[in-house]
Write a protein that holds these residues in place. Sequence first.
Motif, PDB file in Angstrom:
ATOM      1  N   GLU A  14       0.828  -1.217   0.000  1.00  0.00           N
ATOM      2  CA  GLU A  14       0.000   0.000   0.000  1.00  0.00           C
ATOM      3  C   GLU A  14       0.856   1.260   0.000  1.00  0.00           C
ATOM      4  O   GLU A  14       0.474   2.278  -0.548  1.00  0.00           O
ATOM      5  CB  GLU A  14      -0.936  -0.003   1.209  1.00  0.00           C
ATOM      6  N   LYS A  15       1.993   1.173   0.653  1.00  0.00           N
ATOM      7  CA  LYS A  15       2.852   2.344   0.767  1.00  0.00           C
ATOM      8  C   LYS A  15       3.737   2.537  -0.465  1.00  0.00           C
ATOM      9  O   LYS A  15       3.880   3.648  -0.962  1.00  0.00           O
ATOM     10  CB  LYS A  15       3.733   2.156   2.008  1.00  0.00           C
ATOM     11  N   ARG A  16       4.289   1.422  -0.951  1.00  0.00           N
ATOM     12  CA  ARG A  16       5.295   1.529  -2.008  1.00  0.00           C
ATOM     13  C   ARG A  16       4.859   0.935  -3.340  1.00  0.00           C
ATOM     14  O   ARG A  16       5.554   1.046  -4.341  1.00  0.00           O
ATOM     15  CB  ARG A  16       6.580   0.820  -1.573  1.00  0.00           C
ATOM     16  N   GLY A  17       3.745   0.223  -3.344  1.00  0.00           N
ATOM     17  CA  GLY A  17       3.328  -0.482  -4.560  1.00  0.00           C
ATOM     18  C   GLY A  17       3.916  -1.874  -4.586  1.00  0.00           C
ATOM     19  O   GLY A  17       4.666  -2.268  -3.690  1.00  0.00           O
ATOM     20  N   MET A  18       3.579  -2.609  -5.627  1.00  0.00           N
ATOM     21  CA  MET A  18       4.078  -3.981  -5.771  1.00  0.00           C
ATOM     22  C   MET A  18       5.582  -3.968  -6.007  1.00  0.00           C
ATOM     23  O   MET A  18       6.085  -3.076  -6.699  1.00  0.00           O
ATOM     24  CB  MET A  18       3.428  -4.616  -7.001  1.00  0.00           C
ATOM     25  N   PRO A  19       6.300  -4.960  -5.488  1.00  0.00           N
ATOM     26  CA  PRO A  19       7.726  -5.053  -5.856  1.00  0.00           C
ATOM     27  C   PRO A  19       7.856  -5.243  -7.369  1.00  0.00           C
ATOM     28  O   PRO A  19       7.039  -5.927  -7.986  1.00  0.00           O
ATOM     29  CB  PRO A  19       8.212  -6.284  -5.088  1.00  0.00           C
ATOM     30  N   GLY A  20       8.870  -4.626  -7.942  1.00  0.00           N
ATOM     31  CA  GLY A  20       9.039  -4.640  -9.400  1.00  0.00           C
ATOM     32  C   GLY A  20       9.072  -6.036  -9.999  1.00  0.00           C
ATOM     33  O   GLY A  20       8.685  -6.239 -11.152  1.00  0.00           O
ATOM     34  N   ALA A 349      15.498  -0.100  -7.521  1.00  0.00           N
ATOM     35  CA  ALA A 349      15.354   1.287  -7.055  1.00  0.00           C
ATOM     36  C   ALA A 349      13.891   1.732  -7.061  1.00  0.00           C
ATOM     37  O   ALA A 349      13.475   2.558  -6.244  1.00  0.00           O
ATOM     38  CB  ALA A 349      16.184   2.221  -7.936  1.00  0.00           C
ATOM     39  N   ALA A 350      13.092   1.146  -7.984  1.00  0.00           N
ATOM     40  CA  ALA A 350      11.685   1.548  -8.067  1.00  0.00           C
ATOM     41  C   ALA A 350      10.895   1.067  -6.847  1.00  0.00           C
ATOM     42  O   ALA A 350       9.815   1.590  -6.548  1.00  0.00           O
ATOM     43  CB  ALA A 350      11.063   0.998  -9.342  1.00  0.00           C
ATOM     44  N   ASP A 351      11.440   0.081  -6.134  1.00  0.00           N
ATOM     45  CA  ASP A 351      10.747  -0.420  -4.941  1.00  0.00           C
ATOM     46  C   ASP A 351      10.829   0.562  -3.768  1.00  0.00           C
ATOM     47  O   ASP A 351      10.254   0.329  -2.713  1.00  0.00           O
ATOM     48  CB  ASP A 351      11.307  -1.792  -4.531  1.00  0.00           C
ATOM     49  N   GLN A 352      11.555   1.646  -3.969  1.00  0.00           N
ATOM     50  CA  GLN A 352      11.618   2.693  -2.942  1.00  0.00           C
ATOM     51  C   GLN A 352      10.648   3.837  -3.272  1.00  0.00           C
ATOM     52  O   GLN A 352      10.812   4.950  -2.787  1.00  0.00           O
ATOM     53  CB  GLN A 352      13.055   3.254  -2.839  1.00  0.00           C
ATOM     54  N   GLY A 353       9.668   3.552  -4.093  1.00  0.00           N
ATOM     55  CA  GLY A 353       8.690   4.580  -4.465  1.00  0.00           C
ATOM     56  C   GLY A 353       7.770   4.929  -3.308  1.00  0.00           C
ATOM     57  O   GLY A 353       7.793   4.285  -2.258  1.00  0.00           O
ATOM     58  N   THR A 354       6.966   5.960  -3.485  1.00  0.00           N
ATOM     59  CA  THR A 354       6.018   6.388  -2.456  1.00  0.00           C
ATOM     60  C   THR A 354       4.662   6.599  -3.106  1.00  0.00           C
ATOM     61  O   THR A 354       4.481   7.551  -3.866  1.00  0.00           O
ATOM     62  CB  THR A 354       6.454   7.746  -1.845  1.00  0.00           C
ATOM     63  N   LEU A 355       3.734   5.711  -2.844  1.00  0.00           N
ATOM     64  CA  LEU A 355       2.400   5.909  -3.404  1.00  0.00           C
ATOM     65  C   LEU A 355       1.685   7.010  -2.637  1.00  0.00           C
ATOM     66  O   LEU A 355       2.039   7.354  -1.514  1.00  0.00           O
ATOM     67  CB  LEU A 355       1.606   4.605  -3.359  1.00  0.00           C
ATOM     68  N   VAL A 356       0.662   7.576  -3.275  1.00  0.00           N
ATOM     69  CA  VAL A 356       0.009   8.758  -2.734  1.00  0.00           C
ATOM     70  C   VAL A 356      -1.423   8.424  -2.345  1.00  0.00           C
ATOM     71  O   VAL A 356      -2.172   7.866  -3.135  1.00  0.00           O
ATOM     72  CB  VAL A 356       0.009   9.876  -3.812  1.00  0.00           C
TER      73      VAL A 356
END
Length: 374
Positions: A14-20, A349-356
């Motif tokens: 929920e916070k970062r999205g699915m792992p790539g 690196a995309a697994d460090q994203g921040t969903l809104v």
Amino acid sequence: MLIDVKNLDIDIVEKRGMPGAVFKDPEIFDRETKTVFRNGWASVASVQQLKEPGDIIPIKIAGFSLLIMKDARGEIGVFHNVCRHKGAPLIDKPCNKRVVVCPYHRWSFQTNGEFIGAPCFYRDQSKQMPSEEKAGKGLLAVRFAIWWDTIFVNISGEAEPFEEFIRPLNDLLSDYDSQNLNMISSTEYESSSNWKLAVDNFLDGYHVPFVHSQAVTLKAVLKQEDLFLSDDIVGLRLANGASDKPAKTDKPLPHFAGLPEEKTGMQQWFGIFPNTLFFVDPRWMQMILIRPEAADYSTETLSLYTVSKEAASDEYKEQRENLSVVLNEVNRQDIELLDKLQHSRTREAADQGTLVEAWDQVAIGFHKAWLKKI
Ligand SMILES: [Fe+2]
């Protein structure tokens, strides 16, 4: 398998999205073919793509090879594209046939799937095949349902009845008369991306004013509402998405017959799990059917429709053509983006994203449904 999907932490999703990795791992794709696509209601084609009796469309979707056929009486049927002798593929491109003949040993079938015959089946040419033996050799039928001109299949045969699956959307759209859908165009695309990225992007209203600035303004999407209809159906709504836009023509396409006044400006779009992307405007309707073939390759069909009897006449030819140009341009912009995303979104690196919170809830709804099914 690179990641253990069973033990994914939902809070992190929920916070970062699915792992790539879920967008590129072939083992996960293989599991999707055995779960999500086999057990669910996946869309495969549009009824109006099949114009004449004998029209056949072969479809490859998530490890399955199917034939959509319009038989001699004009009835639609869906079958495995597999001969009942030694499993050869029967048809490899769209065509019109009176009889389906296997290229391997010339076994033949009616377009309704019935077995016709096999050359020299008994070697003894004087011997006829009894009808009960013929009956067991027909093409393997696939369970299907038709909704808003779209053919949905359930390959396992064990999903809930389609009417139950689609009921939340039918209830929401009870004011929309879907009896006068006329296909304007049906366009094929391919994308070197994972099918889930295409769904995620369709449920992402946030990108629209930036990637498709020709279509909508940022101000307009601020009014976007999230719709959670069931585990399988989530979407977005702009209450005045259509009426807020400056009219490009003084003679717009007519809207759905009998549509209540407050809905004549409304736009709504939905992800119908797993692979159907459905957009309904007061004056047109669009279906995007995604057919995954590998973890990083999908084909899709964008079918566009007018929604009233009058709109199919010559009077509106120009409006129909213009609409098709605009919506196909939007889709090309998305595919260009998806092909790039496939490379970057699947990196660590995309697994460090921040969903809104404000924008990404609907797409998270889709990913949660996926996790549940897989
Ligand atoms: Fe887009």
